[in-house]
Design a protein around this motif. Structure first.
Motif, PDB file in Angstrom:
ATOM      1  N   GLU A 122      -8.749   3.197  -0.687  1.00  0.00           N
ATOM      2  CA  GLU A 122      -9.264   2.421  -1.814  1.00  0.00           C
ATOM      3  C   GLU A 122      -8.591   1.041  -1.826  1.00  0.00           C
ATOM      4  O   GLU A 122      -7.361   0.944  -1.751  1.00  0.00           O
ATOM      5  CB  GLU A 122      -8.969   3.134  -3.134  1.00  0.00           C
ATOM      6  N   PHE A 123      -9.371  -0.003  -1.924  1.00  0.00           N
ATOM      7  CA  PHE A 123      -8.832  -1.353  -2.015  1.00  0.00           C
ATOM      8  C   PHE A 123      -8.863  -1.797  -3.477  1.00  0.00           C
ATOM      9  O   PHE A 123      -9.920  -1.804  -4.109  1.00  0.00           O
ATOM     10  CB  PHE A 123      -9.629  -2.321  -1.132  1.00  0.00           C
ATOM     11  N   TYR A 146      -8.390  -4.672  -6.174  1.00  0.00           N
ATOM     12  CA  TYR A 146      -8.425  -6.130  -6.240  1.00  0.00           C
ATOM     13  C   TYR A 146      -7.995  -6.688  -7.596  1.00  0.00           C
ATOM     14  O   TYR A 146      -7.684  -7.873  -7.701  1.00  0.00           O
ATOM     15  CB  TYR A 146      -9.831  -6.642  -5.905  1.00  0.00           C
ATOM     16  N   TYR A 148       0.839  -1.196   0.000  1.00  0.00           N
ATOM     17  CA  TYR A 148       0.000   0.000   0.000  1.00  0.00           C
ATOM     18  C   TYR A 148       0.876   1.249   0.000  1.00  0.00           C
ATOM     19  O   TYR A 148       1.966   1.276   0.568  1.00  0.00           O
ATOM     20  CB  TYR A 148      -1.010   0.017   1.152  1.00  0.00           C
ATOM     21  N   VAL A 152     -10.993  -3.329   7.307  1.00  0.00           N
ATOM     22  CA  VAL A 152     -11.311  -2.927   5.932  1.00  0.00           C
ATOM     23  C   VAL A 152     -12.458  -1.916   5.938  1.00  0.00           C
ATOM     24  O   VAL A 152     -12.403  -0.883   5.249  1.00  0.00           O
ATOM     25  CB  VAL A 152     -11.680  -4.156   5.074  1.00  0.00           C
ATOM     26  N   GLN A 192     -12.012   1.987   4.739  1.00  0.00           N
ATOM     27  CA  GLN A 192     -12.787   2.503   3.611  1.00  0.00           C
ATOM     28  C   GLN A 192     -13.674   3.673   4.019  1.00  0.00           C
ATOM     29  O   GLN A 192     -13.697   4.712   3.350  1.00  0.00           O
ATOM     30  CB  GLN A 192     -13.656   1.386   3.021  1.00  0.00           C
ATOM     31  N   TYR A 219      -4.626   0.541  -1.181  1.00  0.00           N
ATOM     32  CA  TYR A 219      -4.189  -0.775  -0.692  1.00  0.00           C
ATOM     33  C   TYR A 219      -4.420  -1.790  -1.804  1.00  0.00           C
ATOM     34  O   TYR A 219      -5.558  -2.082  -2.169  1.00  0.00           O
ATOM     35  CB  TYR A 219      -4.981  -1.159   0.564  1.00  0.00           C
ATOM     36  N   SER A 220      -3.337  -2.306  -2.371  1.00  0.00           N
ATOM     37  CA  SER A 220      -3.415  -3.229  -3.505  1.00  0.00           C
ATOM     38  C   SER A 220      -3.317  -4.671  -3.000  1.00  0.00           C
ATOM     39  O   SER A 220      -2.296  -5.081  -2.450  1.00  0.00           O
ATOM     40  CB  SER A 220      -2.275  -2.944  -4.491  1.00  0.00           C
ATOM     41  N   VAL A 221      -4.375  -5.432  -3.195  1.00  0.00           N
ATOM     42  CA  VAL A 221      -4.493  -6.758  -2.579  1.00  0.00           C
ATOM     43  C   VAL A 221      -3.744  -7.797  -3.420  1.00  0.00           C
ATOM     44  O   VAL A 221      -4.342  -8.606  -4.135  1.00  0.00           O
ATOM     45  CB  VAL A 221      -5.972  -7.140  -2.390  1.00  0.00           C
ATOM     46  N   GLU A 237      -4.250  -5.949   6.431  1.00  0.00           N
ATOM     47  CA  GLU A 237      -5.202  -4.842   6.455  1.00  0.00           C
ATOM     48  C   GLU A 237      -5.300  -4.151   7.812  1.00  0.00           C
ATOM     49  O   GLU A 237      -5.602  -2.954   7.881  1.00  0.00           O
ATOM     50  CB  GLU A 237      -6.597  -5.342   6.048  1.00  0.00           C
TER      51      GLU A 237
END
Length: 344
Positions: free
Chosen positions: A302-303, A305, A164, A292, A296, A239-241, A224
């Motif tokens: 921003e997540f 996915y 992230y 999470v 948010q 946040y890049s999962v 997270e």
């Protein structure tokens, strides 16, 4: 140095004063302890009393006391009262304390196979992680390290780690190029960042927030809950999962102490440990869901996915092969993971 000496002194005093298994020697099982004269096992760790792992270990201690009718008692010292994680490991190896909780790769100093737990993408997803970690094959490995001075009673998930940053999504390894990313101070983590094209910056967790604020680092990686408990979501908004690593915590016991406990009581301890792991899974899922939602809704995180996980896997596969070649124990453990994975 003075802190380390003080911590060792405090732990040694505990062993003297508690009729503890801490300093037990020899291998003969001792069955003389009773509710009136119990075996007290000192468990030291660095987490707070509100952490889900501490709560799970408290359940473990309660179950051991209940199922042994008070003959064995686990006395927990949280918050680093007896020193840092490395100091606790040294104390356990010296027989000064009986038990501790550490991040699994931290045991690589004593058993090279534990390097495997710091490698990227050795688990496919959370379901695969639990399936492998709960397997009989993994349990046999956990109990096979007596010659290294410890046995592992159980594990606790610490979730999946992802990248992230303040404002940039990390969808492929190319997105990391030139970015200064904080990683844990482990060889596997600095190596991983180099293979992915980023610039690894090893630093303590406590320094991350300020370093993000001041631009010393461009981003970091964690599960997270760090967004909320560490307040990183106040600074990092993307946040890049990618879920590049699932690094478990492990609860270990001194082999010297373990060998003084009867097989019947060993089984009670193992069952209580496994029960605490099952309880922790539920607590962890809840903690992640809440983190999470908070990130948010109140932090504006921003997540992302739509991450190309396969690209990350391909970029780090040479690293895994290099570790298998350098550390034969890693190859053996990864073979154990594959064997466990194949047994549904």
């Amino acid at each position: 140095m003075f802190k380390k000496i003080a911590a060792l002194g405090a732990a040694a005093a505990l062993c003297v004063g508690l009729m503890s298994g801490c300093g037990a020697s020899g291998t003969a099982a001792d069955t003389s302890y009773s509710a009136e004269n119990p075996l007290v096992l000192t468990l030291a760790h660095g987490l707070s009393e509100t952490h889900t792992v501490h709560i799970a270990m408290t359940q473990f201690a309660d179950e051991v006391a209940e199922k042994t009718d008070g003959r064995i008692q686990v006395k927990i010292f949280p918050n680093g009262q007896l020193g840092s994680e490395n100091e606790n490991l040294e104390q356990l190896q010296a027989g000064v304390i009986a038990m501790t909780k550490v991040s699994a790769p931290g045991l690589a100093t004593y058993n090279e196979a534990y390097n495997a737990f710091g490698l990227p993408y050795i688990f496919n997803d959370t379901e695969d992680f639990y399936h492998v970690m709960d397997s009989q094959e993994m349990q046999e490995f956990f109990l096979s390290t007596g010659d290294d001075g410890f046995v592992t009673l159980t594990y606790y998930t610490s979730g999946a780690r992802s990248f992230y940053t303040k404002d940039k999504a990390i969808r492929t390894p190319a997105d990391l190029k030139g970015l200064k990313i904080r990683v844990q101070d482990m060889k596997s983590q600095t190596d991983m960042m180099s293979y992915l094209g980023g610039i690894p910056v090893a630093m303590s967790y406590g320094d991350v927030y300020t370093s993000l604020q001041t631009g010393i680092i461009d981003g970091t990686e964690n599960n997270e809950t760090a967004l909320t408990t560490g307040k990183h979501g106040e600074v990092c908004k993307v946040y890049s999962v990618d879920q590049h690593a699932m690094i478990p915590d492990v609860l270990i016991m001194s082999e010297k102490v373990w060998e003084t406990i009867s097989p019947e009581d060993q089984q009670i301890i193992l069952e209580a440990a496994h029960d605490s792991t099952d309880a922790h899974k539920v607590m962890w899922d809840t903690a992640v869901e809440e983190a999470v939602k908070e990130a948010q809704e109140t932090m504006g995180v921003e997540f992302v996915y739509d991450v190309d996980k396969e690209a990350f896997r391909e970029a780090t596969q040479p690293m895994i092969e290099a570790y298998e070649e350098e550390y034969p124990g890693v190859k053996t453990l990864l073979d154990t993971v594959e064997k466990a994975r194949g047994e549904e």
